[in-house]
Design a protein around this motif. Structure first.
Motif, short mmCIF file in Angstrom:
data_model
loop_
_atom_site.label_atom_id
_atom_site.label_comp_id
_atom_site.label_asym_id
_atom_site.label_seq_id
_atom_site.Cartn_x
_atom_site.Cartn_y
_atom_site.Cartn_z
N TYR A 18 83.72 15.73 44.39
CA TYR A 18 83.78 16.94 45.20
C TYR A 18 82.91 18.07 44.67
O TYR A 18 82.89 19.16 45.26
N LEU A 21 79.46 20.64 46.83
CA LEU A 21 79.33 20.15 48.21
C LEU A 21 78.36 20.97 49.04
O LEU A 21 77.89 20.51 50.08
N ILE A 38 82.17 12.53 52.20
CA ILE A 38 83.30 13.44 52.18
C ILE A 38 83.79 13.70 53.60
O ILE A 38 83.01 14.08 54.48
N GLU A 40 86.36 16.05 55.81
CA GLU A 40 86.98 17.37 55.67
C GLU A 40 87.92 17.65 56.83
O GLU A 40 87.55 17.53 57.99
N THR A 91 83.93 22.89 44.72
CA THR A 91 83.11 22.50 45.87
C THR A 91 81.97 23.46 46.16
O THR A 91 80.96 23.08 46.75
N LEU A 100 90.38 17.60 51.70
CA LEU A 100 89.14 16.83 51.59
C LEU A 100 89.49 15.43 51.12
O LEU A 100 90.47 15.22 50.40
N SER A 102 87.42 11.82 49.64
CA SER A 102 86.23 11.04 49.32
C SER A 102 86.46 9.62 49.84
O SER A 102 87.45 8.98 49.48
N ARG A 162 78.74 15.62 55.08
CA ARG A 162 79.96 16.36 55.44
C ARG A 162 79.82 17.17 56.72
O ARG A 162 80.70 17.16 57.57
#
Length: 270
Positions: A18, A21, A38, A40, A91, A100, A102, A162
């Motif tokens: 993380y 980001l 990632i 979200e 992040t 979040l 992964s 993301r």
């Protein structure tokens, strides 16, 4: 059930997925190389899991542990619970959605494998689209309007970055996609699969989308280029037909995401 672990050190190596980001260049290099992306927000995390992506870990603020209780119950990956301020330090931004995850990437099919899937009749070919927000919005429209596959040029942005995932609201998980090989012969695999190549352009010589002659069983591939430069000369020359969106009031072009939505509707309604 996943282990729930409270973390209070922003340099804890368990949070490495993380870190940074907001560093686009770093994440663009790192995520594909390490086989992760990632997700979200609650909805996007759930949709990634429903699409079969394996979870590596979750990063949650305390108030989200109960909300994500069923996901935690079903998970085997660790869940790291952190203070919102610590999450921001790790992040690089305020994680206002509070959750979040992964996720592990899946191996991509080849373009030929994707085109050979039964029932694939309407596809999108994207060239040089590097804006992650536009890419995610295009995927969302594609999923909603009936596009069955997406092929990306080698220089297109990552659909699993993301911002692309968030903007698409998880639609990037629902449409199969593949990368085309680099170079001027990238589209040969599409032609060999008997798709008609349609180049979207504002050129007045192009056929208006509403006047395009096609049948539901026709295999149509709509080519969309970057907002700044449009389709390359190689792709324009490879097209079987140029198509355009008729416009009024002197407007000569639309944002690529808006143009994609209109074109998908016209193509899939044909």
């Amino acid at each position: 059930m996943a282990d729930i672990i409270t973390v209070d050190d922003p340099d804890d190596p368990r949070l490495s997925d993380y870190t940074g980001l907001t560093d686009v260049e770093l994440r663009r290099r790192r995520e594909p190389a390490e086989g992760l992306f990632i997700a979200e927000g609650e909805k996007v995390i759930r949709r990634a899991g429903q699409a079969g992506y394996a979870m590596r870990s979750m990063l949650l603020s305390a108030k989200w542990v109960e909300v994500m209780g069923d996901v935690i119950e079903a998970a085997t990956a660790p869940v790291y619970v952190v203070d919102p301020a610590l999450a921001e330090r790790v992040t690089g931004y305020h994680v206002h959605r509070g959750a979040l995850a992964s996720m592990a990437r899946k191996p991509l099919p080849t373009a030929a494998e994707l085109l050979a899937r039964p029932g694939t009749r309407r596809i999108a070919l994207l060239e040089g689209i590097v804006d992650h927000g536009n890419l995610g919005t295009i995927y969302r429209s594609a999923a909603a309007l009936g596009i069955e596959a997406v092929l990306l040029s080698a220089d297109c942005a990552d659909p699993l970055y993301r911002r692309s995932v968030k903007t698409s609201m998880g639609a990037v998980f629902t449409i199969p996609y593949a990368r085309l090989t680099p170079g001027r012969h990238a589209l040969e695999v599409v032609r060999e699969a008997d798709f008609k190549l349609l180049a979207l352009t504002p050129d007045e010589k192009a056929t208006a989308l509403g006047e395009l002659r096609s049948e539901p069983d026709d295999q149509l591939a709509l080519m969309l280029g970057s907002e700044g430069h449009g389709l390359s000369q190689d792709w324009m020359c490879a097209a079987d037909e140029w198509v355009r969106i008729p416009m009024a009031h002197g407007v000569d072009s639309l944002n690529i995401a808006a143009a994609a939505a209109i074109s998908f509707y016209s193509l899939c309604d044909a």
